[in-house]
Design an enzyme around this catalytic site. Sequence first.
Site, mmCIF file in Angstrom:
data_model
loop_
_atom_site.group_PDB
_atom_site.id
_atom_site.type_symbol
_atom_site.label_atom_id
_atom_site.label_comp_id
_atom_site.label_asym_id
_atom_site.label_seq_id
_atom_site.Cartn_x
_atom_site.Cartn_y
_atom_site.Cartn_z
ATOM 1 N N ARG A 1 0.868 -1.184 0.000
ATOM 2 C CA ARG A 1 0.000 0.000 0.000
ATOM 3 C C ARG A 1 0.904 1.233 0.000
ATOM 4 N NH1 ARG A 1 -4.947 -0.567 -1.766
ATOM 5 N NH2 ARG A 1 -3.260 -0.462 -3.221
ATOM 6 N N TYR B 1 -8.476 -3.090 -1.670
ATOM 7 C CA TYR B 1 -7.707 -3.715 -2.758
ATOM 8 C C TYR B 1 -7.521 -2.824 -3.989
ATOM 9 C CZ TYR B 1 -7.242 -8.383 -0.766
ATOM 10 O OH TYR B 1 -6.870 -9.448 0.008
ATOM 11 N N LYS B 2 -8.107 -1.622 -4.002
ATOM 12 C CA LYS B 2 -8.058 -0.838 -5.242
ATOM 13 C C LYS B 2 -6.730 -0.078 -5.372
ATOM 14 C CE LYS B 2 -12.402 -2.125 -5.564
ATOM 15 N NZ LYS B 2 -12.848 -3.338 -6.198
ATOM 16 N N HIS B 3 -6.566 0.631 -6.487
ATOM 17 C CA HIS B 3 -5.291 1.333 -6.728
ATOM 18 C C HIS B 3 -4.928 2.248 -5.557
ATOM 19 C CE1 HIS B 3 -6.180 0.193 -10.907
ATOM 20 N NE2 HIS B 3 -4.933 0.466 -11.201
#
Length: 410
Positions: free
Chosen positions: A26, A202-204
């Site tokens: 992250r 979980y996204k960009h």
Amino acid sequence: MTLAIDGGVPVRTGTPLPSPLSPEGRTFGPEEEEAVVRVLRSGILSGVWGSEVPALADEFSRLMGASHAVPCSSGTAALHLAIAAVDPAPGDEIIVPPISDMGSVAPIIAQNAVPVFADVDPLTGCLEPDDVEAKITPRTRAIMVVHLFGKVAPVERLREIADRAGVLLIEDCAQAYLAPVRPGGPLAGTVGHIGCFSLQQYKHISTGDGGLAITDDPALADAMRLFADKGWPRASGERAYLSFALNYRMTELTAAVAREQLRKLHAVVERRRASAARLATLLGAVQGLNLPADGGDHVYWYFPLVIDGLDAPALQRYGAALTAEGVPAIAGYLARPLYAEPVLREAKAYGGSGFPTRGVREYPDGLCPTAEALVSHRLVVVPWNENFSAADVEDIAEAITKVHVAVVPS
Ligand SMILES: *Cc1c(COP(=O)(O)O)cnc(C)c1O
């Protein structure tokens, strides 16, 4: 070489690949920490009275080149705002693809509309415009397109089809931030009438949960703002409830973190694109492996592998074997196309009534054969990450090559 799944030595030993469930996978840093403290010290955690949510709306709309952005509590919420703004009557139809997150479909059922599934492209898994056109009926009110795994779907053609039919086009961009629809073209999310984004883990970019909907249409923007806030027209100062609506508001803590994540988004996308291009080069010679088509319009949420010549058990083995080599992979992406899930196949939404689909639409096997083939025996996805190093990408290429040669009959 013996596969790790059969007791051989895995390609990847030592540290696992960065994943969205670890700090290494992250982009949270001191900026996000300061943002959270800034909000707590302000005493205002609600976006109704705070400054972070309006600032995020302003910054996101400018980044996207859209007139309005409506922050909300999740990607599913953003899609629900969009469907509510379409304002279907019970039984009206919305066309969707069968390969997506259930967040694309649940809001349609929540608004008592009927999901109509169109089939997908055999390589990208994105909606196939000819099939969309064939599925339009007098009851169609909108088309929802998903930019699957970060690959831009043919949105400009879909916009033409939508305009000709007099229906709205909603873009589900949960997996596709900053993806130009063609080189130098507009960004995915701005071709349709509404674009929806997710800030899930979980996204960009992420705030844990969160969402954003964008539009150029002031009436759609108003409808979405009202639907996120119980129909309460805050700007008027009046305590009124103008329409049926829920509470899908984003908090100040979420918005403050989202603003910092947004500043990192360009770099996240660039790094994902660069490492995916490197992987594609390393895998270029593997026979029977279709790499993602990329005309500069793929932002690699996941790296999809489309494989020829497997049956369903072999596809499962391919995914499990890659995972055992130290490269987490998901065979099929979904367990089954969305229409095979109980909420649709068994019409399990409203107290056994079967509403709004029973007796109206059937969702049998064979409804979308191309999507079914991808999910059952053609598609394996590797979750992609901006923090993959060059060595990580080499390991991934080595693992895919090793598994492919062992599992795919030549
Ligand atoms: C993640 C996702 C959603 C749902 O977003 P949430 O924030 O998890 O509610 C919807 N559509 C697609 C394509 C997604 O990937």
